[in-house]
Design a protein around this motif. Structure first.
Motif, PDB file in Angstrom:
ATOM      1  N   ILE A  63      27.280  14.401  16.319  1.00  0.00           N
ATOM      2  CA  ILE A  63      28.507  13.882  16.922  1.00  0.00           C
ATOM      3  C   ILE A  63      29.128  12.827  16.010  1.00  0.00           C
ATOM      4  CG2 ILE A  63      29.472  12.641  18.909  1.00  0.00           C
ATOM      5  CD1 ILE A  63      27.299  14.097  20.612  1.00  0.00           C
ATOM      6  N   LEU A  64      28.306  11.992  15.382  1.00  0.00           N
ATOM      7  CA  LEU A  64      28.816  11.023  14.408  1.00  0.00           C
ATOM      8  C   LEU A  64      29.496  11.745  13.243  1.00  0.00           C
ATOM      9  CD1 LEU A  64      29.113   8.202  13.156  1.00  0.00           C
ATOM     10  CD2 LEU A  64      26.770   8.437  12.292  1.00  0.00           C
ATOM     11  N   ALA A  65      28.874  12.799  12.741  1.00  0.00           N
ATOM     12  CA  ALA A  65      29.441  13.546  11.607  1.00  0.00           C
ATOM     13  C   ALA A  65      30.794  14.153  11.952  1.00  0.00           C
ATOM     14  CB  ALA A  65      28.474  14.636  11.158  1.00  0.00           C
ATOM     15  N   LEU A 122      14.559   5.195  18.285  1.00  0.00           N
ATOM     16  CA  LEU A 122      15.700   6.092  18.066  1.00  0.00           C
ATOM     17  C   LEU A 122      17.026   5.385  18.313  1.00  0.00           C
ATOM     18  CD1 LEU A 122      14.630   9.530  19.589  1.00  0.00           C
ATOM     19  CD2 LEU A 122      14.705   8.850  17.200  1.00  0.00           C
ATOM     20  N   ALA A 123      17.076   4.501  19.299  1.00  0.00           N
ATOM     21  CA  ALA A 123      18.315   3.770  19.575  1.00  0.00           C
ATOM     22  C   ALA A 123      18.682   2.888  18.388  1.00  0.00           C
ATOM     23  CB  ALA A 123      18.177   2.939  20.846  1.00  0.00           C
ATOM     24  N   ALA A 124      17.693   2.226  17.813  1.00  0.00           N
ATOM     25  CA  ALA A 124      17.946   1.385  16.640  1.00  0.00           C
ATOM     26  C   ALA A 124      18.443   2.236  15.475  1.00  0.00           C
ATOM     27  CB  ALA A 124      16.676   0.619  16.253  1.00  0.00           C
ATOM     28  N   ARG A 125      17.824   3.389  15.264  1.00  0.00           N
ATOM     29  CA  ARG A 125      18.251   4.280  14.172  1.00  0.00           C
ATOM     30  C   ARG A 125      19.660   4.814  14.417  1.00  0.00           C
ATOM     31  NH1 ARG A 125      12.801   6.456  13.882  1.00  0.00           N
ATOM     32  NH2 ARG A 125      13.460   8.447  14.719  1.00  0.00           N
ATOM     33  N   GLN A 126      19.960   5.123  15.681  1.00  0.00           N
ATOM     34  CA  GLN A 126      21.294   5.613  16.026  1.00  0.00           C
ATOM     35  C   GLN A 126      22.345   4.576  15.627  1.00  0.00           C
ATOM     36  OE1 GLN A 126      21.681   6.352  20.222  1.00  0.00           O
ATOM     37  NE2 GLN A 126      23.763   7.110  20.074  1.00  0.00           N
ATOM     38  N   TYR A 127      22.118   3.328  15.966  1.00  0.00           N
ATOM     39  CA  TYR A 127      23.103   2.290  15.673  1.00  0.00           C
ATOM     40  C   TYR A 127      23.100   1.889  14.200  1.00  0.00           C
ATOM     41  CZ  TYR A 127      25.275   1.957  20.123  1.00  0.00           C
ATOM     42  OH  TYR A 127      26.045   2.262  21.216  1.00  0.00           O
ATOM     43  N   ARG A 128      21.963   1.995  13.530  1.00  0.00           N
ATOM     44  CA  ARG A 128      21.965   1.797  12.077  1.00  0.00           C
ATOM     45  C   ARG A 128      22.844   2.860  11.420  1.00  0.00           C
ATOM     46  NH1 ARG A 128      16.441   0.354  12.415  1.00  0.00           N
ATOM     47  NH2 ARG A 128      15.793   2.461  11.885  1.00  0.00           N
ATOM     48  N   GLY A 129      22.792   4.082  11.976  1.00  0.00           N
ATOM     49  CA  GLY A 129      23.650   5.157  11.464  1.00  0.00           C
ATOM     50  C   GLY A 129      25.121   4.826  11.609  1.00  0.00           C
ATOM     51  N   TYR A 130      25.495   4.183  12.706  1.00  0.00           N
ATOM     52  CA  TYR A 130      26.894   3.794  12.908  1.00  0.00           C
ATOM     53  C   TYR A 130      27.315   2.743  11.881  1.00  0.00           C
ATOM     54  CZ  TYR A 130      26.423   6.041  17.516  1.00  0.00           C
ATOM     55  OH  TYR A 130      26.199   6.933  18.537  1.00  0.00           O
TER      56      TYR A 130
END
Length: 197
Positions: A63-65, A122-130
């Motif tokens: 979804i980010l992509a 996973l939440a931390a990784r998700q927001y690091r991705g943002y």
């Protein structure tokens, strides 16, 4: 289903998972429901993913992509810095307005993994991705145009991730696309100031 390469199968399962999760919610998106949506055997899921956690991470990344790739193309395209920044943000915002349920899903994933033992990271990784996505956009701008940011790029990227995330969440809950877009315009004005634009 006809024989499909492993990478294509993963992609199809991620797409199916997005549809199922948007429709039924993350907690009710069983592996059986996802493979059924993809018209695959249950064994395909276990062949493609080590766990549901891996799938959730890939769903958030996909979804980010869908918003990052078009924005990056615009930001590295033709036009003035201001035109490209405003057009890149408009591209993101169009996706939010046209696909609000996908964006709601990203927040649902965050809450789900935050409250599930063993998945909190996973939440931390998700927001690091943002943050990394915003950093990529900033680096594309600064490198292409020889711009120096008024503040460290990592700090600006983190600020933008927080502002965009907050405005998106405000829109998804309030439902006023125009008001949210106007608030996003304030953030763009601030960013242009940091870019010297």
């Amino acid at each position: 289903m006809a024989r499909v390469a492993a990478e294509d199968r993963r992609r199809l399962l991620v797409e199916a998972a997005i549809r199922v999760m948007v429709r039924d919610g993350v907690s009710r998106a069983t592996t059986r429901a996802i493979v059924g949506e993809a018209d695959m055997a249950l064994a395909a899921f276990h062949y493609c993913f080590r766990s549901k956690a891996e799938l959730l991470e890939l769903v958030a990344e996909e979804i980010l992509a869908r918003t990052l790739s078009p924005a990056l193309e615009i930001v590295t395209g033709e036009g003035s810095v201001e035109e490209r920044v405003r057009s890149g943000v408009a591209s993101y915002w169009s996706h939010v307005v046209e696909h609000p349920d996908e964006h709601r899903l990203t927040y649902e994933i965050t809450q789900y993994v935050s409250r599930t033992d063993g998945l909190e990271e996973l939440a931390a990784r998700q927001y690091r991705g943002y943050v990394e996505a915003h950093l990529r956009l900033l680096e594309a701008l600064t490198e292409q145009d020889g711009i120096e940011l008024a503040r460290p790029a990592e700090d600006v990227a983190r600020y933008l991730a927080a502002v965009v995330d907050g405005i998106t969440l405000l829109y998804l809950n309030e439902g006023d696309a125009d008001a949210a877009a106007a608030a996003l315009g304030v953030a763009v004005d601030h960013l242009l100031g940091l870019l010297g634009g």
